[in-house]
Design a protein around this motif. Structure first.
Motif, PDB file in Angstrom:
ATOM      1  N   ALA A  23      43.897  29.058  34.534  1.00 31.34           N
ATOM      2  CA  ALA A  23      45.190  29.272  35.402  1.00 31.34           C
ATOM      3  C   ALA A  23      45.770  27.819  35.540  1.00 31.34           C
ATOM      4  N   GLY A  24      47.369  28.049  35.753  1.00 28.03           N
ATOM      5  CA  GLY A  24      48.189  26.939  35.960  1.00 28.03           C
ATOM      6  C   GLY A  24      49.173  27.393  37.255  1.00 28.03           C
ATOM      7  N   GLY A  25      49.811  26.336  37.829  1.00 28.70           N
ATOM      8  CA  GLY A  25      50.727  26.879  38.886  1.00 28.70           C
ATOM      9  C   GLY A  25      50.318  27.659  39.734  1.00 28.70           C
ATOM     10  N   ASP A  26      51.244  28.397  40.573  1.00 32.91           N
ATOM     11  CA  ASP A  26      50.963  29.249  41.524  1.00 32.91           C
ATOM     12  C   ASP A  26      50.474  30.661  40.964  1.00 32.91           C
ATOM     13  N   TRP A  27      49.411  31.333  41.297  1.00 34.92           N
ATOM     14  CA  TRP A  27      48.888  32.625  40.494  1.00 34.92           C
ATOM     15  C   TRP A  27      47.874  33.158  41.744  1.00 34.92           C
ATOM     16  N   SER A  28      47.759  34.499  41.396  1.00 37.01           N
ATOM     17  CA  SER A  28      47.172  35.235  42.168  1.00 37.01           C
ATOM     18  C   SER A  28      46.588  36.643  41.389  1.00 37.01           C
ATOM     19  N   VAL A  29      45.268  37.092  41.345  1.00 32.25           N
ATOM     20  CA  VAL A  29      44.698  37.795  40.260  1.00 32.25           C
ATOM     21  C   VAL A  29      44.054  38.782  41.211  1.00 32.25           C
ATOM     22  N   GLN A  30      44.377  40.168  41.200  1.00 31.16           N
ATOM     23  CA  GLN A  30      43.655  41.098  41.753  1.00 31.16           C
ATOM     24  C   GLN A  30      42.419  41.729  40.834  1.00 31.16           C
ATOM     25  N   PHE A  31      41.389  41.851  41.481  1.00 30.83           N
ATOM     26  CA  PHE A  31      40.180  42.500  40.547  1.00 30.83           C
ATOM     27  C   PHE A  31      39.805  43.850  41.169  1.00 30.83           C
ATOM     28  N   PRO A  32      39.439  44.763  40.275  1.00 29.56           N
ATOM     29  CA  PRO A  32      39.009  46.203  40.978  1.00 29.56           C
ATOM     30  C   PRO A  32      37.564  46.032  41.187  1.00 29.56           C
ATOM     31  N   SER A  33      37.209  47.155  41.904  1.00 26.99           N
ATOM     32  CA  SER A  33      35.672  47.325  42.317  1.00 26.99           C
ATOM     33  C   SER A  33      34.959  47.260  40.893  1.00 26.99           C
ATOM     34  N   TYR A  34      33.709  46.959  41.114  1.00 24.20           N
ATOM     35  CA  TYR A  34      32.794  46.930  40.089  1.00 24.20           C
ATOM     36  C   TYR A  34      31.337  47.471  40.450  1.00 24.20           C
ATOM     37  N   GLU A  35      30.524  47.467  39.429  1.00 29.47           N
ATOM     38  CA  GLU A  35      29.080  47.628  39.567  1.00 29.47           C
ATOM     39  C   GLU A  35      28.110  46.514  39.441  1.00 29.47           C
ATOM     40  N   GLY A  36      27.006  46.374  40.139  1.00 23.05           N
ATOM     41  CA  GLY A  36      26.311  45.355  40.175  1.00 23.05           C
ATOM     42  C   GLY A  36      26.465  43.926  40.894  1.00 23.05           C
ATOM     43  N   ILE A  37      26.473  42.834  40.151  1.00 20.22           N
ATOM     44  CA  ILE A  37      26.707  41.635  41.007  1.00 20.22           C
ATOM     45  C   ILE A  37      27.343  40.724  40.227  1.00 20.22           C
ATOM     46  N   LYS A  38      28.163  40.009  40.699  1.00 20.50           N
ATOM     47  CA  LYS A  38      29.095  39.022  40.036  1.00 20.50           C
ATOM     48  C   LYS A  38      28.616  37.603  40.469  1.00 20.50           C
ATOM     49  N   CYS A  39      28.402  36.740  39.455  1.00 22.11           N
ATOM     50  CA  CYS A  39      28.069  35.419  39.720  1.00 22.11           C
ATOM     51  C   CYS A  39      29.121  34.308  39.101  1.00 22.11           C
ATOM     52  N   ASN A  40      29.848  33.654  39.832  1.00 20.57           N
ATOM     53  CA  ASN A  40      31.012  32.862  39.430  1.00 20.57           C
ATOM     54  C   ASN A  40      30.640  31.459  39.805  1.00 20.57           C
ATOM     55  N   ALA A  41      31.412  30.629  39.184  1.00 18.03           N
ATOM     56  CA  ALA A  41      31.383  29.103  39.506  1.00 18.03           C
ATOM     57  C   ALA A  41      32.956  28.556  39.193  1.00 18.03           C
ATOM     58  N   VAL A  42      33.452  27.760  40.185  1.00 15.61           N
ATOM     59  CA  VAL A  42      34.734  26.796  39.883  1.00 15.61           C
ATOM     60  C   VAL A  42      34.159  25.605  39.232  1.00 15.61           C
ATOM     61  N   HIS A 121      16.500  50.846  42.552  1.00 12.85           N
ATOM     62  CA  HIS A 121      16.381  50.198  43.784  1.00 12.85           C
ATOM     63  C   HIS A 121      16.793  48.772  44.028  1.00 12.85           C
ATOM     64  N   ALA A 122      18.277  48.556  43.460  1.00 15.50           N
ATOM     65  CA  ALA A 122      18.737  47.440  43.265  1.00 15.50           C
ATOM     66  C   ALA A 122      19.047  47.059  44.965  1.00 15.50           C
ATOM     67  N   ASP A 123      19.081  47.895  45.918  1.00 12.90           N
ATOM     68  CA  ASP A 123      19.133  47.464  47.231  1.00 12.90           C
ATOM     69  C   ASP A 123      18.202  46.522  47.852  1.00 12.90           C
ATOM     70  N   ILE A 124      17.007  46.440  47.018  1.00 13.05           N
ATOM     71  CA  ILE A 124      16.035  45.735  47.626  1.00 13.05           C
ATOM     72  C   ILE A 124      16.404  44.149  47.565  1.00 13.05           C
ATOM     73  N   LEU A 125      17.324  43.896  46.729  1.00  6.05           N
ATOM     74  CA  LEU A 125      17.930  42.439  46.643  1.00  6.05           C
ATOM     75  C   LEU A 125      19.535  42.483  47.052  1.00  6.05           C
ATOM     76  N   LEU A 126      20.253  43.401  46.840  1.00  3.00           N
ATOM     77  CA  LEU A 126      21.594  43.397  47.100  1.00  3.00           C
ATOM     78  C   LEU A 126      21.798  43.746  48.529  1.00  3.00           C
ATOM     79  N   GLY A 127      20.951  44.726  49.026  1.00  8.83           N
ATOM     80  CA  GLY A 127      21.088  45.040  50.570  1.00  8.83           C
ATOM     81  C   GLY A 127      20.684  44.000  51.361  1.00  8.83           C
ATOM     82  N   LEU A 128      20.126  42.815  50.850  1.00  7.50           N
ATOM     83  CA  LEU A 128      19.918  41.842  51.952  1.00  7.50           C
ATOM     84  C   LEU A 128      21.020  40.704  51.999  1.00  7.50           C
ATOM     85  N   LEU A 129      21.786  40.834  50.866  1.00 10.14           N
ATOM     86  CA  LEU A 129      22.530  39.761  50.888  1.00 10.14           C
ATOM     87  C   LEU A 129      24.071  40.196  51.278  1.00 10.14           C
TER      88      LEU A 129
END
Length: 311
Positions: A23-42, A121-129
């Motif tokens: 992206a460039g300049g002034d920006w703003s992006v809305q993301f919807p709900s999702y399943e699972g886990i997102k791993c992102n890096a700037v 049983h994804a909650d055994i990981l995600l439930g702790l985070l």
């Protein structure tokens, strides 16, 4: 394997989408709900992260990595006062595994992946985070920086096999982010994941995972980590949130549920392989932990598989 590897192998995180956002300049992006886990890096630039249900926005800088674990809608923006656009409109023109550009790009670059946890049983990981796991670009994070740069190259310069390389890099980013998170101060947090950062409790969990069929006793586990039985029992409960024997039983039942769902082994064979002398003792433990008898669980899982196979 070690306990973190065991859990991730059980949950089978599947990298669903690896992509870049520029992206460039002034920006703003809305993301919807999702399943699972997102791993992102700037990878370059800075932005704000605001999530539904989280009071304070998070400032993300170059080199920061973040996990989103609860599936809630969220927004990324150079300035939160800028009206957001729908992420679907931004990402739709980009090909799968490519780079989505907004306002011409050039100032901000984000890379990452969404993981679907296909094990039970994804909650055994995600439930702790927490909803947002923010890994700041501080200290010695050379391995994570290398992964980020490789991800940038694979997304920018598409070559044969780039999609597969990006998928493997995403898995490495996920594991490295969890490692760095565990390396931070986690005083007062309860659960098996945080217990891994405790030398003695982590060692006890390692013993259980290395040989779940063994007839472990409280005394034996305590002796293996150099503690008295009473001190060990209290410390384990305070750190993990379960007694050592309850943790052992739960881990055995998670292994059993995976074998019931994924293999053709008989229930007596699974019971014996996990240290139970009788099918009835195994069945009682399984129902107490999983809420269903082994036979009902197995039948339910087969029905789910059959439903998913229908056109």
């Amino acid at each position: 394997m070690d306990p973190l590897s065991d859990i991730l192998a059980l949950l089978k995180p599947l990298s669903y989408v690896s992509a870049g956002f520029e992206a460039g300049g002034d920006w703003s992006v809305q993301f919807p709900s999702y399943e699972g886990i997102k791993c992102n890096a700037v990878i370059s630039g800075q932005c704000w992260l605001a999530m539904e249900g989280v009071s304070d926005p998070v400032r993300l800088e170059t080199g920061d990595c973040f996990l989103l674990t609860k599936g809630r809608p969220f927004r990324l923006a150079s300035d939160l006062s800028v009206p957001p656009v729908d992420a679907t409109l931004v990402f739709q023109p980009a090909k799968r595994g490519g780079i989505a550009r907004y306002n011409g790009g050039g100032e901000f670059f984000l890379a990452g992946s969404r993981f679907t946890l296909i094990g039970h049983h994804a909650d055994i990981l995600l439930g702790l985070l927490p909803p947002i796991v923010h890994i700041r670009n501080e200290g010695d994070q050379a391995s994570l920086r290398w992964l980020l740069e490789r991800m940038r190259q694979e997304l920018r310069d598409t070559q044969p096999g780039s999609s597969l390389v990006a998928e493997h890099l995403a898995h490495l980013m996920l594991v490295q982010a969890l490692r760095l998170y565990l390396g931070e101060a986690v005083e007062g947090r309860v659960g098996w994941l945080f217990a891994l950062a405790d030398k003695q409790m982590g060692k006890a969990i390692n013993h259980i995972h290395a040989d779940p069929a063994r007839r472990w006793t409280l005394q034996e586990l305590a002796r293996n980590v150099g503690m008295s039985r009473t001190t060990f029992a209290l410390r384990f409960k305070e750190t993990v949130g379960l007694t050592p024997m309850d943790y052992l039983t739960r881990w055995r039942m998670l292994l059993a549920s995976e074998r019931l769902a994924r293999s053709s082994e008989s229930i007596p064979a699974i019971a014996s392989a996990l240290g139970y002398e009788s099918e009835s003792a195994f069945g009682a433990a399984f129902k107490r932990v999983m809420g269903l008898s082994p036979r009902h669980f197995s039948r339910h899982r087969r029905d789910e598989v059959a439903d998913h196979s229908l056109p």
